[in-house]
Design an enzyme around this catalytic site. Structure first.
Site, PDB file in Angstrom:
ATOM      1  N   HIS A  65      -0.390  -0.229 -10.016  1.00 36.67           N
ATOM      2  CA  HIS A  65      -1.222  -1.249  -9.351  1.00 36.67           C
ATOM      3  C   HIS A  65      -1.601  -2.422  -9.701  1.00 36.67           C
ATOM      4  CE1 HIS A  65      -3.350  -1.251  -5.138  1.00 36.67           C
ATOM      5  NE2 HIS A  65      -3.079  -2.544  -5.396  1.00 36.67           N
ATOM      6  N   ARG A 121       0.907  -1.146  -0.024  1.00 38.33           N
ATOM      7  CA  ARG A 121      -0.079   0.043  -0.004  1.00 38.33           C
ATOM      8  C   ARG A 121       0.893   1.360   0.148  1.00 38.33           C
ATOM      9  NH1 ARG A 121      -3.664  -2.940  -1.272  1.00 38.33           N
ATOM     10  NH2 ARG A 121      -5.559  -3.246  -0.244  1.00 38.33           N
ATOM     11  N   GLU A 125      -3.672   6.963  -5.258  1.00 38.64           N
ATOM     12  CA  GLU A 125      -4.015   6.500  -6.542  1.00 38.64           C
ATOM     13  C   GLU A 125      -5.212   6.780  -7.110  1.00 38.64           C
ATOM     14  OE1 GLU A 125      -3.761   2.301  -6.045  1.00 38.64           O
ATOM     15  OE2 GLU A 125      -1.714   2.312  -5.151  1.00 38.64           O
TER      16      GLU A 125
END
Length: 309
Positions: free
Chosen positions: A275, A228, A257
């Site tokens: 991601h 994360r 993000e």
């Protein structure tokens, strides 16, 4: 009567098809007035499929029994609120271990050998007139893994095959683990050439890789984050990458993000990924299947496969 479940975000097509074949699915993200829809229909919902569930949504679903999350991380679900309301929570562990581990290795090699930059060097026609240069390799280096869980162990196994020395830091030392344990993250960073971040997200780990840890890793050290974005002090990392205080970074996750710090976009000592840790067809299909299987187990009164609450 069929069981009614709620989605609040789109899911993988194969997962949505499997849900629709078994349940009456309501998609809150497609409703023009979400609050009005919840007020009129929330009491009929018995399950939520997806993630990002906070206490306010649970309050609007008084008969909610289970939250089946799509993903291994569940830091975006208020698990304390779920437990207080006797709502079960499941995730999708194990099925994505290999995919995330593979991407981690790929990011490390890409950063060490500057593969994205070398691709552009060739495409832009620079090769006939210049040498691309010499860079680094993984062989013989020490890698510190922050978070030696299921995925961390898969990464460690692959990195040993790359002839790297593996050490780790976590909340506690793990018995029968063939890697050196550090009880201090800063000390591990100091002694490592690479730092791989693969610990769970949440308040307990927010900012755990702070400026002091990054400075200990140093101007020849490299950091990889496939966990994360919140685990790293992003501002400090950017500052050190720009100033040369940190050797390089390979990042699959970010704090906000899909927003990426603009300063990273022009750096040659950085590899960026949107991601993509579990983003393969076989892994995402398996994650969807596990989500559905947990729901089936729950409504059949059977033990859940991967319960977190």
């Amino acid at each position: 009567m069929t069981i009614e479940i709620l989605q609040t975000h789109p899911l993988l097509a194969s997962c949505e098809a499997a849900l629709a074949a078994r349940y009456t699915v309501h998609k809150l993200h497609e409703q023009a007035d979400k609050s009005a829809w919840l007020a009129a229909n929330g009491a009929r919902i018995r399950a939520h499929a997806g993630s990002g569930v906070q206490a306010g949504l649970m309050d609007a679903l008084p008969n909610l029994e289970i939250i089946a999350s799509f993903g291994v991380g569940y830091d975006n679900i208020d698990t304390a609120a779920a437990k207080a309301r006797n709502v079960r929570v499941t995730n999708t562990p194990d099925v994505l271990n290999d995919a995330v581990a593979e991407l981690t290795i790929g990011l490390m090699i890409a950063l060490a050998r500057r593969i994205p930059q070398s691709d552009q060097f060739v495409r832009q026609g620079k090769w006939p007139n210049a040498s691309f240069g010499l860079f680094s390799e993984l062989t013989g280096k020490t890698v510190g893994i922050l978070g030696l869980g299921r995925i961390g162990k898969e990464i460690a196994t692959r990195l040993q095959a790359m002839k790297m020395r593996v050490v780790y830091h976590g909340r506690r030392q793990q018995p029968n683990t063939p890697y050196i344990y550090y009880d201090d993250l800063k000390d591990m960073a100091r002694d490592s050439d690479w730092l791989v971040v693969i610990a769970p997200g949440g308040k307990g780990t927010e900012g755990i890789v702070n400026r002091a840890v990054l400075e200990a890793l140093g101007p020849r050290g490299h950091i990889v984050n496939v966990a994360r974005g919140t685990l790293i002090d992003e501002a400090a990392m950017v500052d050190l990458l720009v100033s040369g205080g940190l050797g390089g970074a390979a990042l699959d996750v970010f704090v906000e993000e899909p927003k990426v710090p603009e300063a990273l976009l022009g750096l040659d000592n950085v590899v960026l990924s949107p991601h993509q840790g579990s983003a393969t067809h076989q892994t995402r299909d398996a994650m969807g299947a596990l989500l559905v299987a947990n729901l089936e187990r729950h409504f059949a009164g059977e033990p859940l496969i991967s319960a977190v609450v």
